[in-house]
Motif scaffolding. Sequence first.
Motif, PDB file in Angstrom:
ATOM      1  N   LYS A   1      17.041  14.795   0.814  1.00  0.00           N
ATOM      2  CA  LYS A   1      17.480  16.060   1.412  1.00  0.00           C
ATOM      3  C   LYS A   1      18.921  15.965   1.896  1.00  0.00           C
TER       4      LYS A   1
ATOM      5  N   GLU B   1      25.653  20.395  -1.785  1.00  0.00           N
ATOM      6  CA  GLU B   1      25.782  21.844  -1.662  1.00  0.00           C
ATOM      7  C   GLU B   1      26.927  22.213  -0.722  1.00  0.00           C
TER       8      GLU B   1
ATOM      9  N   ALA C   1      21.988  18.280   0.566  1.00  0.00           N
ATOM     10  CA  ALA C   1      22.749  19.108   1.507  1.00  0.00           C
ATOM     11  C   ALA C   1      24.237  18.788   1.430  1.00  0.00           C
TER      12      ALA C   1
END
Length: 307
Positions: free
Chosen positions: A287, A294, A291
């Motif tokens: 994750k 992005e 993140a």
Amino acid sequence: MTDAAPMRGVLSPVVTPFDADLQVDVERLIRHCRWLLSHDCGLAIFGTNSEGNSLSVDEKIDIVDRLIEAGIDPARMMPGTGCCALPDSVRLTRHMVERGCGGVLTLPPFYYKGLSDEGIYRSIAEIIERAGDSRLRMYLYHIPPVAQVGFSLDLIERLIHDYAGAVAGIKDSSGDWSNTKAMLERFPGWGVFAGNETILLDTMRHGGAGCISATCNVNAPAIVELYRHWQDADADERQSACTALRHRVGKYPMIPALKATIAHFTDDPDWTRLRPPLVALDTATVKQLGAELEAAGFAMPGIAARA
């Protein structure tokens, strides 16, 4: 294989997806190969980042056959065929030639360390001789940080001299630009591929053939555009962007990070599986990496969500 020109451009050592039983998930692999090809990125299947040395000879033969049956053009493939055992290397090489692959990527025999140039020469020569096919286009795979066995400049010169045409190029994954530059200068016009995109621009400016890079698995569009536009005014800017992405992913163990990135952008957690002895990133790290990517504005255009 045909008598076509040697391979050039950008290729990805395609990551290999596995199912819950750690068998190769060929359908996921086909989808990923199609995504890479849609961005004009070739397929160096069974490379280091493909977990190639965690796959058996039979598996590799079956995978290539199934990719071709699915409509993947073998001329865009450069399968890894270098094994510790000479008969395995010969068998794989013969099969890839017969199936029309554009080239093969061949490690030196890497289990025994401290090998002489003569020993490595004999191994490569035996593969070529026993393959016995003028269509063979072999690309040497120089990765001493992992294999601890490599190809010296003198050895490369001898192989090119004795097997002109068959020994078509090299992937230099030494991590040493001075070594890549020395190859480019000593063998002008020969097929020298950078081992990653951080030196792609320098490689092209010195007459190189392209690059074969792990991060093509996720950043193929940008890396291919750098290759296409290396002579343009914005080439240095393109290189900086590709290098930054490489470093962002490279903060983590590379193979797990590549699979985690694909899992994130396809919303498909099954992509995170690796074959032992490699271990996947934990859920929190997956994750975190997604993140970070992005937040940096990164995307994988056209990548399909899980089927």
